[in-house]
Design an enzyme around this catalytic site. Structure first.
Site, short mmCIF file in Angstrom:
data_model
loop_
_atom_site.label_atom_id
_atom_site.label_comp_id
_atom_site.label_asym_id
_atom_site.label_seq_id
_atom_site.Cartn_x
_atom_site.Cartn_y
_atom_site.Cartn_z
N GLU A 28 -6.50 -11.18 -4.52
CA GLU A 28 -6.36 -12.11 -3.30
C GLU A 28 -7.43 -13.04 -3.54
OE1 GLU A 28 -5.85 -10.23 0.33
OE2 GLU A 28 -3.68 -9.59 -0.27
N ASP A 36 0.86 -1.19 0.05
CA ASP A 36 -0.01 0.12 -0.03
C ASP A 36 0.99 1.33 0.00
OD1 ASP A 36 -1.03 -2.26 1.02
OD2 ASP A 36 -2.80 -1.16 2.09
N LYS A 63 -10.84 -9.61 -6.22
CA LYS A 63 -10.98 -8.96 -5.22
C LYS A 63 -10.73 -7.54 -5.44
CE LYS A 63 -9.46 -8.61 -0.44
NZ LYS A 63 -8.34 -9.04 0.30
C1 BGC Z 1 -5.68 -6.27 0.07
C2 BGC Z 1 -4.23 -5.97 -0.06
C3 BGC Z 1 -3.74 -4.93 0.94
C4 BGC Z 1 -4.06 -5.09 2.47
C5 BGC Z 1 -3.84 -3.93 3.12
C6 BGC Z 1 -6.14 -6.41 1.45
O1 BGC Z 1 -7.35 -6.45 1.76
O2 BGC Z 1 -6.20 -7.32 -0.48
O3 BGC Z 1 -3.96 -5.59 -1.36
O4 BGC Z 1 -2.17 -4.81 0.78
O5 BGC Z 1 -5.62 -5.46 2.28
O6 BGC Z 1 -4.44 -2.72 2.82
#
Ligand code: BGC
Length: 797
Positions: free
Chosen positions: A502, A374, A614
């Site tokens: 994911e 992020d 997702k």
């Molecule tokens: C996302 C990831 C992200 C993480 C933290 C997850 O829900 O799929 O891409 O890095 O959250 O924000």
């Protein structure tokens, strides 16, 4: 399923462009909205973060106080353990809460839900950098009182927070007691139904190492049970009043209070300034921590609240001067939402030096305070263009993890370095490898961010001193991870990884990962060769340090050249990975709205065997590596993936907005933008009570800059291709490129570029080369109603 869970009613939450405020008391603030309000009113400077719990301490959902990087270890237990699974996790700790300034009027505690409120206003002042509160009420014995508080977390002194508390008896003298407290409540236990929330701890985590109390000051100190960090926190006060007020104090291991007691005379205010200081360190010298804590308090008292307040305002003003984004439209909520988002970026990053930026900043414990991709992909671009020195410090922090990343690579049987998917201290803390360790793309994301930083700021020194080493080790990883596959005609394939999406895990040839890895490999070669040419001594030192061999450059080049990129001729799209198109489409029609986010309602296997996404994945690649796709490919890919994307991650809509924008889907672009910007304000994910979604917030800026302003910065060439949403009449952004600060003002007819600070800036507008200089600091160029594509779209390669 994208839907606002909460639309702030205008009478309670007016759309003030420079404040987020509750302009009257709404009983839900003491009920279903308590947690949300704590997030919306949270204050932070990137080192110290304090949720917006009210001074009287109740109602509260989680009165969190967090220090960036202050964490405790916790064992990760698996039903079935396997080699290489991390066994020790890290969880950010909730520190002693110092926001409590509890009021007792004629021995009755003042709490808003039980008071007869006459006037109420609580406001996050986005210009002053303070949280202000003003309440008038009638006491049970019929006396009118007014309480005003101003709270801040100092941007200038990162260990300092301060609260000014003022109480006035409006129509009669009244007996009052004010208890100003510092309270080490024990860590909260976990909610086991939501994997995103922080794990709880069993037993005491902060072991007391001493208290000190003198006059109006009290200090508590602790050592963490197993991460070995020492914490000092303290409070001090000054009091200004004509009334006769006595004080007494209490201080034990977990609780300190200074109690002010006396008769408040009519119209003679009682003003208490409370200073709070937090320090921690990884050495065990408790004395040192106590001294630092006291020294911060002494300095604050000497300066006084007013001086600290004025400095805060100046610091926030400086932020807006370099980072404000103005949107003119009929909907004033848009401007307010954008400013609240930008303010969160300031709060998450400004004094984060030496640390990363957590997925919720310092506004909540979700994801345990961990740093993810992020930071590099969603937050760093904003910092690069508005505050390069903070961007540098965040990247340097990644560099400082390199040795641990090397060790992790060895553990996983790789060459080079493998950065952790989620971490605080540099060690992998992801307990679920399929959506954690397998997200190898984080290595390329770091390399990508590094490149953007160097190219946009011109800080080559950083590249030579730190970046080159990161690039060598990440390139080594990719070359080791992939192989030239006979089955794929000798192409370089990377198998067994998870891309950003994911809901699709452990796949072969994730298109996003392969593209990003190719960039990483190429940039590594380019950097090493440039270093050899320009800085032979530094090059020799780096070769000695990393054991780099010339043959490696050839390998990396070859892997990049022959990188396998999945492409489906029939559909004319880039499959997300080798098998994605073979999967059955998710049955969206039969999925109830209540079952989103899917991750809370379906076993991962159900998701993995379906075409359901997702968050932006191939679409993300089209944003980050926009030169590598033709406009037609972008359109076809977007049309294929968009209907499959649930946006169950808050990281998704901002990216969809940018790409929709680029391919001319104007309506989608603004719809997605509105969701991204209102992610917290309208609680789109339904979980903002647990903290602000920092990636979505950074993504909101991305959608403004890269989406509507059409900014591109490939290889450091700055170009704009703006187009304004119909509902807006103007968009204005301030950016800094290689030390030149300029403003771009876009309306439906033209874009005006204005050099604010600097001597020369080259860029292009809709394909036309432009220069701003001291001699010609302002340029105006026409803006069409359809995006001109010439500068933004390249040919595929
Ligand atoms: C996302 C990831 C992200 C993480 C933290 C997850 O829900 O799929 O891409 O890095 O959250 O924000």
């Amino acid at each position: 399923m994208l839907r606002p869970r909460y639309v702030p009613p205008e009478d309670t939450f007016p759309p003030n462009p420079w404040a987020f405020e509750a302009a009257r008391y709404d009983a839900r603030l003491a009920g279903e909205l308590t947690g949300q309000a704590e997030t919306m009113f949270a204050l932070s400077n990137g080192y110290l973060g304090i949720r917006g719990a009210v001074e009287e301490g109740t109602p509260a959902r989680e009165a969190g106080t967090y220090l960036n990087g202050f964490y405790e270890h916790r064992p990760i237990s698996y039903g079935e353990h396997a080699y290489g699974f991390p066994t020790v996790g890290q969880s950010i700790l909730n520190c002693p809460n110092g926001t409590a300034v509890k009021l007792f009027v004629e021995d009755e505690p003042f709490v808003v839900p039980r008071a007869e409120v006459l006037e109420y206003r609580r406001s996050l002042d986005l210009r002053g950098g303070t949280l202000n509160r003003d309440v008038r009420w009638m006491s049970p014995t019929g006396k009118r009182l007014r309480m005003r508080t101003v709270r801040l977390v100092s941007l200038a002194h990162r260990h300092l927070a301060a609260i000014e508390f003022e109480l006035i008896a409006e129509d009669a003298d009244v007996e009052v007691a004010v208890s100003s407290e510092l309270d080490n409540h024990q860590p909260l236990s976990a909610d086991t139904t939501d994997p995103r929330l922080a794990e709880g701890f069993v037993g005491r985590v902060l072991h007391p190492t001493g208290t000190q109390s003198e006059g109006l000051r009290a200090i508590l100190s602790y050592r963490t049970r197993s991460s070995g960090l020492s914490l000092g926190c303290g409070m001090d006060h000054s009091i200004i009043t004509e009334c006769s007020i006595l004080n007494e104090s209490r201080c034990d291991d977990d609780f300190a209070a200074i109690i002010f007691r006396g008769k408040l005379l009519r119209n003679k205010p009682l003003r208490i300034c409370k200073y709070l200081s937090y320090h921690y360190s990884d050495d065990s010298d408790t004395e040192q921590i106590l001294l630092q804590t006291i020294s911060t308090l002494k300095r604050a008292r000497t300066q006084g609240f007013q001086a600290i307040l004025e400095r805060q305002r100046r610091d926030v003003e400086r932020f807006w001067a370099r980072a404000d984004v103005v949107v003119e439209s009929d909907n004033p909520r848009t401007q307010q939402t954008i400013r609240w988002n930008l303010f969160q970026l300031l709060q998450a990053s400004e004094r984060a030096e030496g640390h990363g930026i957590g997925a919720r900043g310092l506004t909540g414990r979700t994801y345990e305070g961990h740093y993810f991709w992020d930071t590099e992909i969603y937050v760093l671009p904003f910092l690069i263009f508005t505050n390069p020195s903070i961007a540098r410090s965040v990247l340097k922090f990644r560099y400082d993890m390199l040795d641990k990343a090397r060790a992790r690579a060895r553990e996983l049987g790789h060459r080079g370095a493998t950065f952790p998917w989620r971490t605080i201290n540099g060690e992998e803390a992801s307990a679920y490898y399929a959506a954690g360790t397998a997200q190898y793309h984080i290595n390329a994301d770091i390399a990508y961010a590094l490149r953007k930083y160097v190219e946009v700021t011109g800080d080559d020194e950083f590249l030579w001193s730190y970046g080159a080493e990161v690039l060598i080790e990440t390139a080594r990883l990719w070359f080791d991870l992939g192989f030239f596959s006979d089955v794929k005609g000798g192409r370089f394939c990377i198998n067994g990884v998870t891309g950003p999406d994911e809901y699709t895990a452990i796949v072969n040839n994730n298109c996003f990962t392969n593209l990003m890895a190719r960039e990483n490999l190429r940039y590594a070669v380019q950097t090493v060769l440039a270093l050899e040419r320009l800085r032979p001594d530094q090059f020799a030192a780096l070769v000695a340090l990393t054991g780099l061999e010339r043959s490696e450059l050839g390998h990396w080049e070859e892997a990049a050249e022959r990188m396998y990129l999945p492409y489906d001729e029939r559909l004319g799209i880039h499959p997300q990975d080798d098998d994605f198109l073979d999967l059955e489409r998710w049955d969206f029609a039969s999925t109830s709205e209540d079952n989103y986010p899917l991750l809370l309602h379906y076993h991962p296997l159900n998701l993995y065997r379906s075409q359901v996404i997702k968050q932006a994945d191939t679409v993300m690649a089209m944003f980050l590596l926009n030169d590598h796709f033709t406009r037609e490919e972008k359109r076809r890919n977007f049309e294929y993936y968009d209907p499959l994307t649930t946006h169950d991650s808050s990281l998704s809509v901002c990216i969809q907005s940018i790409v929709a924008n680029e391919i001319g889907l104007d309506r989608k672009a603004i719809e997605y933008f509105d969701f991204a910007a209102a992610m917290d304000m309208s609680d789109i994910g339904g979980n903002m009570m647990h903290g602000a979604h920092v990636a979505a917030i950074g993504g909101t800026w991305l959608a403004l800059a890269y989406g509507f302003a059409g900014l591109r910065d490939s290889e450091g060439h700055i170009s704009f291709n703006p187009i304004l949403p119909k509902a807006w009449s103007a968009l204005k952004l301030v950016l800094t490129v290689r030390g030149q600060t300029f403003r771009i003002e876009i309306d439906h007819a033209s874009a005006t570029y204005r050099l604010l600070n600097g001597v020369r800036l080259e860029f292009s507008h809709a394909g036309e080369a432009c220069v701003l200089s001291s001699a010609e600091p302002v340029l105006t160029r026409p803006v069409g109603s359809v995006r001109a594509n010439s500068c933004a779209f390249g040919e595929p390669n």
